[in-house]
Design a protein around this motif. Structure first.
Motif, PDB file in Angstrom:
ATOM      1  N   ASN A  88       0.833  -1.204   0.000  1.00  0.00           N
ATOM      2  CA  ASN A  88       0.000   0.000   0.000  1.00  0.00           C
ATOM      3  C   ASN A  88       0.866   1.251   0.000  1.00  0.00           C
ATOM      4  O   ASN A  88       1.920   1.299   0.644  1.00  0.00           O
ATOM      5  CB  ASN A  88      -0.896   0.010   1.234  1.00  0.00           C
ATOM      6  N   SER A 135      -0.437   8.527   0.514  1.00  0.00           N
ATOM      7  CA  SER A 135       0.068   9.870   0.276  1.00  0.00           C
ATOM      8  C   SER A 135      -0.038  10.704   1.554  1.00  0.00           C
ATOM      9  O   SER A 135      -1.106  10.763   2.179  1.00  0.00           O
ATOM     10  CB  SER A 135      -0.721  10.540  -0.841  1.00  0.00           C
ATOM     11  N   SER A 172      -1.432  14.567  -4.705  1.00  0.00           N
ATOM     12  CA  SER A 172      -0.974  13.187  -4.616  1.00  0.00           C
ATOM     13  C   SER A 172       0.303  13.021  -5.429  1.00  0.00           C
ATOM     14  O   SER A 172       0.334  13.378  -6.617  1.00  0.00           O
ATOM     15  CB  SER A 172      -2.052  12.246  -5.138  1.00  0.00           C
ATOM     16  N   THR A 222       3.897   5.113 -11.304  1.00  0.00           N
ATOM     17  CA  THR A 222       3.074   6.116 -11.978  1.00  0.00           C
ATOM     18  C   THR A 222       3.929   7.016 -12.858  1.00  0.00           C
ATOM     19  O   THR A 222       3.404   7.949 -13.465  1.00  0.00           O
ATOM     20  CB  THR A 222       2.337   6.987 -10.942  1.00  0.00           C
ATOM     21  N   ALA A 279      -0.490   1.651 -11.863  1.00  0.00           N
ATOM     22  CA  ALA A 279      -0.756   2.488 -10.696  1.00  0.00           C
ATOM     23  C   ALA A 279      -1.164   3.864 -11.169  1.00  0.00           C
ATOM     24  O   ALA A 279      -1.018   4.219 -12.335  1.00  0.00           O
ATOM     25  CB  ALA A 279       0.484   2.567  -9.806  1.00  0.00           C
ATOM     26  N   ALA A 280      -1.698   4.663 -10.248  1.00  0.00           N
ATOM     27  CA  ALA A 280      -2.071   6.047 -10.540  1.00  0.00           C
ATOM     28  C   ALA A 280      -1.905   6.851  -9.252  1.00  0.00           C
ATOM     29  O   ALA A 280      -2.160   6.343  -8.165  1.00  0.00           O
ATOM     30  CB  ALA A 280      -3.511   6.117 -11.024  1.00  0.00           C
ATOM     31  N   PRO A 281      -1.464   8.108  -9.364  1.00  0.00           N
ATOM     32  CA  PRO A 281      -1.357   8.921  -8.146  1.00  0.00           C
ATOM     33  C   PRO A 281      -2.698   9.016  -7.448  1.00  0.00           C
ATOM     34  O   PRO A 281      -3.735   9.213  -8.079  1.00  0.00           O
ATOM     35  CB  PRO A 281      -0.901  10.284  -8.681  1.00  0.00           C
ATOM     36  N   ALA A 282      -2.694   8.824  -6.152  1.00  0.00           N
ATOM     37  CA  ALA A 282      -3.923   8.890  -5.369  1.00  0.00           C
ATOM     38  C   ALA A 282      -3.545   9.019  -3.906  1.00  0.00           C
ATOM     39  O   ALA A 282      -2.447   8.639  -3.509  1.00  0.00           O
ATOM     40  CB  ALA A 282      -4.776   7.643  -5.582  1.00  0.00           C
ATOM     41  N   TRP A 337      -3.198   4.238  -2.474  1.00  0.00           N
ATOM     42  CA  TRP A 337      -3.124   3.274  -3.569  1.00  0.00           C
ATOM     43  C   TRP A 337      -2.720   1.933  -2.978  1.00  0.00           C
ATOM     44  O   TRP A 337      -1.885   1.843  -2.068  1.00  0.00           O
ATOM     45  CB  TRP A 337      -2.090   3.706  -4.600  1.00  0.00           C
ATOM     46  N   THR A 338      -3.315   0.859  -3.467  1.00  0.00           N
ATOM     47  CA  THR A 338      -2.964  -0.467  -2.966  1.00  0.00           C
ATOM     48  C   THR A 338      -3.011  -1.478  -4.092  1.00  0.00           C
ATOM     49  O   THR A 338      -3.752  -1.308  -5.073  1.00  0.00           O
ATOM     50  CB  THR A 338      -3.911  -0.902  -1.832  1.00  0.00           C
ATOM     51  N   THR A 339      -2.217  -2.483  -3.959  1.00  0.00           N
ATOM     52  CA  THR A 339      -2.268  -3.571  -4.934  1.00  0.00           C
ATOM     53  C   THR A 339      -3.546  -4.364  -4.733  1.00  0.00           C
ATOM     54  O   THR A 339      -4.126  -4.365  -3.636  1.00  0.00           O
ATOM     55  CB  THR A 339      -1.078  -4.526  -4.742  1.00  0.00           C
TER      56      THR A 339
END
Length: 620
Positions: free
Chosen positions: A507, A510, A517, A564, A576-579, A582-584
Motif C-alpha cells: 500500500n 500519500s 498526490s 506512476t 498504478a495512478a497517483p492517489a 493506492w494499494t495492490t
C-alpha cells in the motif's frame, strides 16, 4: 638492515630467479611423476601438475620451486602406497617454495626428522616443513623466509605428532592460505606414551601464518586441531576451527586443547570461529599462552572471534594467559563438564613478566555452562575488563552489563545480533580497540553508528538511516512512512509478518502535507537487504536500502512492483495512478518462507524526488 629493505631484497632475488623460469609438466614423457620433475628442476622453476590421482610421496630436495596442481578438488597426492610423509620440505626450503592446489592424503609420518623433538615419534603425516635447530626461538628477529602453501587439503593423514602437517625448527616459516585440515588423527597405539600433539597442524617454528583455513574433525591427545608451541610469530585470520577432539587417558587436569593451543611470542588471531570442539580434559576452543623469552614486549591479540558450543573439563571456550587484548569476541554456549575451583568457560590471566595487564573489552561472555568468566592476577596485576556483557555481571569491571544480547538464532548457531539488541552501538573505542576496523565477517565496525559489542557488527538494514527514507514531515522534521504491507509499516524493525498461504497487499499512502498526490515508483527485492546493498542514487536523490530496478534491470531478485512515472528501463508488474491511497489487488499468499523488501521513489508536484521508508514482508 631494516625489515622493509630485507623484504625488497628478497623480492628482487625472487624476481631474478624467475627470469629463467622453466615449467615442467606432469605427467609427460619427460616427467611421468611429480618427483621426477622435482629432481630435474632448479630454483625458480615450476612443476605444473595436471588433474588426477598420483600415488607417490615427494621431496622438494631443498629447491625453491613451485609445485602447482590443478586444484585440490581434482589433484590428489596419495601416499598410502608406502609409509612416510607425503610431502617433504626438510632441506632449507624457503621464500619461492610453493605448494598449491592439491589434496594430500594417506601419510603416516616419519621418525627422525631433523629439528623435531625425539619424543614426538613419527611426525608430519601429510606435509613436513623443517628448518633450523630445534630450540627456543632464536631471538627477536622477524626476518622471514616463508614457504607458501595455498589451496591444499590435508585429509586422512596420521602420525604421532602433526598428523596433517608438521612445521618445526627455529628458522621454519610458512604461510597457509585457503587450506583445509580435515580428519587427520594423531595416534601411537600407546595411550600412556608421549602425548600425541597437533591432529591438524603441529607448529614449533619461527613463523606460522594461517589465512582463510579450515580445521575440522581432527584428533589428538593435545591440540586436536592445532598445537603450536615455541613460535616467534603466530598469526591466524579468517579461519574456522570446528568439531576437533582432544582426548586424554588420565583424569589428571592436563592441557588438552581440542580446538587450538597457541604458545608464541607474538600472537595475532582475528576473525576466527571456534565451534563444537570437544576436550576430555582442559581447553575446548582456544588456549593462548604468550611466551616471555625472546620478545619481552611482545603482545597477544584475539579480536572479532567467536567461541561457541565447545566442551571441556574446564576453560571450554577461551583461555587467554598473555599480556594483550581480547576484544569484540562472543563466548557463549560452551560447557565446562567439571565443577572445579577456578573453572569457567572463559579464563583470562595477566601479569606476565610484570608487563601491562591484559585487557578484555567489548566482548560478550554469557549463556555458558559451568560459569562465565574467571580471571587471575599474575604478579598482582588483575586483567582489566571493560564494556562487556557478562552473565552474572562482574565485580571489578568497568561498565559491565548483564543483559540478553538478543542473538538472531542461537539454537541454529546464528550468533549475529538481532534487531533491537542492546549490544548495537554499545561498544566503546579505546586505544586498544581503535585499530579493529572490521567484525568477524569483515563488515565495517561502525555501521549505522558506533561499534557493537561482540564478534558481529549488526548489518540489519533497519538500523540504517536510509531505511527511514527522506520524505520529511515539515511539522516534525522526521521521515514520514508512506509505504506499508497489509497497512503496516513494520514499526521500528520495518518488518511485517505475513502468514503462509495468506493473501497480502502493498500500500502507498500519500501524506497530507503534500498539496497533491505524488507520483511514485515502488521497487522490490527478494530477500532482506543488508548494509552491503545500501546504495547512493545518482543526481543527489539520496540513498536506498537496496539497488532499485532502474539501476540494475537484469537482476532477477530485483523488480518494479508499480509505477506512476514513465521512462523506467524495466516495466512494472502492476499499473498504478497517483492517489491519496493506492494499494495492490490482493496478492496470493506464498507457500514457502521468504522475505521481500519494498522501497519507493516519491515525486511531488514540484518535481522533488524523495525516498520512501523501507518495509519488509516476512512470510512465515
Amino acid at each position: 638492515m631494516t625489515l622493509p629493505i630485507r623484504a625488497a631484497l628478497a623480492v628482487a632475488v625472487l624476481a631474478a630467479g624467475l627470469v629463467g623460469q622453466t615449467i615442467l609438466n606432469v605427467p609427460s614423457s619427460a616427467y611421468p611423476t611429480i618427483q621426477s620433475a622435482i629432481s630435474a628442476s632448479a630454483n625458480g622453476d615450476v612443476v605444473q601438475v595436471a588433474a588426477g590421482t598420483y600415488l607417490e610421496r615427494i621431496d622438494f630436495q631443498g629447491k625453491r620451486i613451485g609445485v602447482i596442481g590443478a586444484g585440490r578438488a581434482t589433484t590428489i597426492l596419495d601416499g598410502s602406497g608406502s609409509p612416510g610423509i607425503v610431502v617433504k620440505m626438510i632441506n632449507n626450503e624457503g621464500l619461492g617454495t610453493r605448494l598449491v592446489g592439491f589434496t594430500i592424503t594417506g601419510g603416516t609420518g616419519q621418525i627422525g626428522v631433523a629439528f623435531a623433538l625425539g619424543s614426538w615419534g613419527t611426525v608430519g603425516g601429510g606435509l613436513c616443513i623443517a628448518r633450523g635447530p630445534q630450540s627456543q626461538p632464536s631471538g627477536p628477529s622477524l626476518t622471514l623466509d616463508p614457504v607458501l602453501v595455498r589451496d591444499c587439503r590435508f585429509i586422512g593423514n596420521t602420525a604421532m605428532a602433526g598428523a596433517g602437517v608438521c612445521v618445526t625448527g627455529s628458522e621454519a616459516a610458512v604461510e597457509f592460505e585457503d587450506c583445509e585440515f580435515v580428519s587427520n588423527v594423531c595416534y601411537s597405539g600407546d595411550p600412556f606414551g608421549p602425548e600425541e600433539r597437533g591432529g591438524g597442524l603441529l607448529a614449533n617454528a619461527k613463523s606460522v601464518v594461517l589465512r582463510r583455513c579450515l580445521f575440522e574433525g581432527n584428533q589428538a591427545e593435545m591440540g586436536g586441531g592445532i598445537w603450536s608451541n615455541l613460535n616467534t610469530l603466530f598469526r591466524m585470520e579468517d579461519c574456522t576451527v570446528q568439531d576437533n577432539e582432544a582426548w586424554s587417558p588420565t583424569t589428571t587436569p592436563i592441557d588438552g586443547s581440542a580446538g587450538a593451543l597457541v604458545r608464541a611470542e607474538l600472537i595475532d588471531i582475528r576473525r576466527c570461529r571456534f565451534r563444537r570442539n570437544v576436550s576430555s580434559n582442559l581447553y575446548g576452543g582456544l588456549n593462548v599462552v604468550r611466551l616471555t623469552t625472546a620478545f619481552p614486549t611482545g603482545t597477544a591479540t584475539v579480536a572479532d572471534c567467536e567461541f561457541v558450543d565447545n566442551t571441556a573439563r574446564r576453560y571450554s571456550g577461551l583461555a587467554f594467559a598473555a599480556n594483550g587484548v581480547v576484544a569484540y569476541c562472543t563466548v557463549t554456549g560452551n560447557v565446562d563438564t567439571a565443577a572445579e575451583v577456578g573453572s569457567a568457560p572463559a579464563m583470562v590471566q595477566s601479569g606476565f613478566g610484570g608487563l601491562p595487564t591484559t585487557v578484555v573489552e567489548n566482548t560478550i561472555v554469557r549463556g555458558n555452562v559451568g560459569g562465565e568468566l574467571a580471571f587471575f592476577a599474575g604478579l598482582g596485576l588483575l586483567p582489566q575488563v571493560a564494556h562487556c556483557n557478562i552473565g552474572g555481571g562482574l565485580v571489578g569491571g568497568t561498565a559491565i552489563v548483564d543483559v540478553d544480547p538478543m542473538f538472531v538464532d542461537p539454537a541454529s548457531g546464528d550468533y549475529r545480533l538481532a534487531f533491537g539488541s542492546p549490544m548495537v552501538d554499545a561498544a566503546v573505542d579505546s586505544p586498544n580497540t581503535l585499530a579493529i576496523a572490521t567484525d568477524l565477517s569483515g563488515r565495517n565496525r561502525r555501521l549505522f553508528g558506533g561499534p557493537d559489542i561482540g564478534a558481529h557488527e549488526s548489518d540489519d538494514v533497519a538500523y540504517d538511516p536510509s531505511s527511514a527514507g527522506t520524505l520529511l514531515d515539515p511539522a516534525t522534521g522526521l521521515p514520514h512512512p508512506v509505504l506499508t504491507v497489509n497497512w503496516s509499516d513494520g514499526g521500528a524493525d520495518r518488518r511485517v509478518d505475513v502468514p503462509l498461504q495468506t493473501p497480502w497487499s502493498v500500500n502507498f499512502l500519500s501524506p497530507s502535507f503534500l498539496a497533491a498526490s505524488p507520483g511514485f515508483a515502488i521497487f522490490g527485492a527478494i530477500g532482506e537487504p543488508t548494509a552491503a546493498t545500501v546504495t547512493t542514487l545518482p543526481f543527489g536523490l539520496g540513498t536506498m536500502s537496496f539497488l532499485p530496478c532502474p539501476l540494475l534491470p537484469t537482476a532477477p531478485e530485483l523488480f518494479t512492483l508499480a509505477s506512476t512515472v514513465g521512462g523506467l528501463p524495466c516495466g512494472s508488474a502492476l499499473p498504478a495512478a497517483p492517489a491519496p491511497i493506492w494499494t495492490t489487488p490482493a496478492i496470493p499468499g506464498l507457500g514457502g518462507e521468504a522475505d521481500i523488501a519494498f522501497q519507493a521513489l516519491v515525486l511531488d508536484g514540484a518535481g522533488n524526488v524523495s525516498v520512501s521508508n523501507l518495509v519488509i514482508a516476512r512470510f512465515r
